[in-house]
Scaffold this active site. Structure first.
Site, PDB file in Angstrom:
ATOM      1  CG  ASP A   1      -0.483   0.377   2.483  1.00 37.87           C
ATOM      2  OD1 ASP A   1       0.663   0.823   2.570  1.00 37.87           O
ATOM      3  OD2 ASP A   1      -1.236   0.250   3.458  1.00 37.87           O
ATOM      4  CB  SER A   2       0.246   4.472  -1.524  1.00 37.08           C
ATOM      5  OG  SER A   2      -0.830   4.999  -0.764  1.00 37.08           O
ATOM      6  N   GLY A   3       1.024   4.121   1.715  1.00 40.11           N
ATOM      7  CA  GLY A   3       1.301   4.947   2.875  1.00 40.11           C
ATOM      8  C   GLY A   3       0.200   5.932   3.185  1.00 40.11           C
TER       9      GLY A   3
ATOM     10  CG  PHE B   1      -5.002   3.292   6.415  1.00 43.75           C
ATOM     11  CD1 PHE B   1      -6.364   3.550   6.468  1.00 43.75           C
ATOM     12  CD2 PHE B   1      -4.407   2.672   7.503  1.00 43.75           C
ATOM     13  CE1 PHE B   1      -7.118   3.198   7.593  1.00 43.75           C
ATOM     14  CE2 PHE B   1      -5.140   2.314   8.618  1.00 43.75           C
ATOM     15  CZ  PHE B   1      -6.506   2.576   8.658  1.00 43.75           C
TER      16      PHE B   1
ATOM     17  CG  ASP C   1      -5.675  -5.385   2.919  1.00 43.97           C
ATOM     18  OD1 ASP C   1      -5.135  -4.923   3.943  1.00 43.97           O
ATOM     19  OD2 ASP C   1      -6.378  -4.683   2.154  1.00 43.97           O
TER      20      ASP C   1
ATOM     21  CB  CYS D   1      -9.723 -25.992  11.075  1.00 47.08           C
ATOM     22  SG  CYS D   1      -8.337 -24.954  10.547  1.00 47.08           S
TER      23      CYS D   1
ATOM     24  CB  CYS E   1      -4.735 -24.557  10.390  1.00 49.70           C
ATOM     25  SG  CYS E   1      -5.181 -24.468  12.144  1.00 49.70           S
TER      26      CYS E   1
ATOM     27  CB  CYS F   1      -7.143 -27.259  13.879  1.00 53.77           C
ATOM     28  SG  CYS F   1      -8.003 -25.725  14.305  1.00 53.77           S
TER      29      CYS F   1
ATOM     30  CG  HIS G   1      -7.447 -21.322  13.778  1.00 53.96           C
ATOM     31  ND1 HIS G   1      -7.971 -22.498  13.288  1.00 53.96           N
ATOM     32  CD2 HIS G   1      -8.509 -20.482  13.982  1.00 53.96           C
ATOM     33  CE1 HIS G   1      -9.284 -22.385  13.208  1.00 53.96           C
ATOM     34  NE2 HIS G   1      -9.638 -21.179  13.620  1.00 53.96           N
TER      35      HIS G   1
END
Length: 376
Positions: free
Chosen positions: A90-92, A94, A270, A308, A310, A313, A339
């Protein structure tokens, strides 16, 4: 380089394939957030094991630490952090927005004091493009002003949102000029702004489409507005973007937000929520959320989610994770993050499978029913 193939649609929902310099990304996709060049507490090998296809880095924070000189030395972020698949930065914009009164915005850019050491800094659209060139990220985001939901104690007015949106458009053109001047081989996305005003969103969208960028994002949501306001903008905007370009909803959100976003026509998501919530012992499951600090899990031998696959789990019980939390062990947020990220990544895999099979409406109905059941 960016190529986008639209493989399947179901209403506004889309199934696609994104080809970037560092690999292929199947969409819809969730992108784990690695702000400082790392997804907090999670090894790159764990990300690959769970099926993560693309991760994020943050231009603002990486500019401050370790700095462009180090990133140039390593040829970009991929070798520096040991991740060989695609990266979006991202560009900065935010992060600058989140500085609040510590920053001063002008037509040229943003002046602010470094939150690291107090140095006076100046971030411009051109600087953002130069930093992201050094990062060598596959997808580069334009520098924008994130329009707030509230301004100095009152709801942002249409006029204030327009001024902010138009500034972001002028910055988008400067970003494109600098991006091209640097001969960046990657892909630049524009960011649709306009606050909570649909007509401003459309003006922003149309102006960005005129720039013919490789992809487009929807920004300025999940910035403090009530959930119905966010849902209104998300329902309104994505399907108005070009059908042959990828669409990215920035910083959103809960599992329900992702599924609703796909239904609205979003391809990429995201959010820090999976890892941030994990650090607070808040885990997502197919059947609702688990708060691991609750004493009722003290002797619970079940995994967090019995459906799950993962690493967490497959190997550990709720009782063990509860014990780690109560003892303040660093392994607790690490296992919880694995998880939660697996849950988000797997949710998008199931969405893709439903779109491939032509069963997306049925999937959505079952997803909502399962999540509403709550955990036991």
């Amino acid at each position: 380089m960016l190529q986008f193939e639209l493989l399947q649609t179901d209403g506004h929902a889309r199934r696609g394939r994104l080809t970037l310099n560092h690999g292929v990304v199947e969409t819809p996709v969730f992108m784990p957030v690695g702000t400082y060049g790392t997804v907090k507490g999670v090894l790159p090998s764990s990300l690959e094991e769970m099926g993560a296809q693309i991760i994020l880095g943050n231009t603002f924070h990486l500019w401050l630490r370790p700095g462009i000189d180090v990133l140039n030395q390593f040829g970009g972020l991929h070798r520096f952090e040991g991740w060989n698949k695609p990266i979006l930065t991202d560009s900065g914009g935010f992060q600058v927005w989140s500085l609040g009164e510590m920053r001063k915005i002008s037509e040229e850019g943003v002046r602010f004091a470094s939150p690291v050491n107090g140095d006076k800094l100046f971030l411009t659209p051109e600087t953002s493009m130069q930093i992201q060139r050094a990062l060598n990220s596959d997808i580069v985001m334009q520098f924008d002003e994130c329009t707030p939901y509230e301004t100095k104690g009152h709801l942002t007015t249409e006029r204030e949102a327009r001024v902010s949106m138009e500034l972001s458009l002028r910055w988008a053109k400067r970003c494109l000029d600098e991006f091209n001047r640097n001969e960046n081989p990657n892909a630049l996305f524009g960011i649709v702004q306009g606050g909570m005003f649909e007509h401003l969103r459309e003006e922003s969208l149309n102006a960005l489409v005129d720039l013919d960028l490789p992809g487009y994002a929807i920004g300025g949501v999940s910035v403090g507005e009530p959930k119905p306001e966010m849902q209104r903008i998300v329902a309104h905007t994505p399907h108005r973007l070009p059908a042959n370009k990828p669409r990215y909803l920035m910083g959103v959100g809960t599992p329900e937000d992702l599924v609703e976003g796909v239904a609205a026509g979003v391809d990429m998501f995201d959010c820090v929520m999976p890892t941030r919530n994990a650090r607070n012992a808040h885990l997502f499951t197919r059947f609702g959320d688990v708060r691991l600090r609750n004493s009722r899990f003290r002797t619970d031998e079940r995994p967090v989610d019995e459906t799950c696959t993962c690493h967490t789990c497959k190997h550990f019980s709720r009782a063990y994770l509860h014990h780690l939390e109560r003892c303040g062990e660093m392994l607790a947020p690490m296992l919880a993050s694995i998880h939660n990220l697996h849950y988000y990544v797997n949710l998008m895999r199931e969405v893709r499978e439903a779109l491939d099979a032509g069963t997306f409406p049925q999937f959505v109905a079952q997803f909502k029913a399962d999540r509403a059941r709550g955990t036991t």
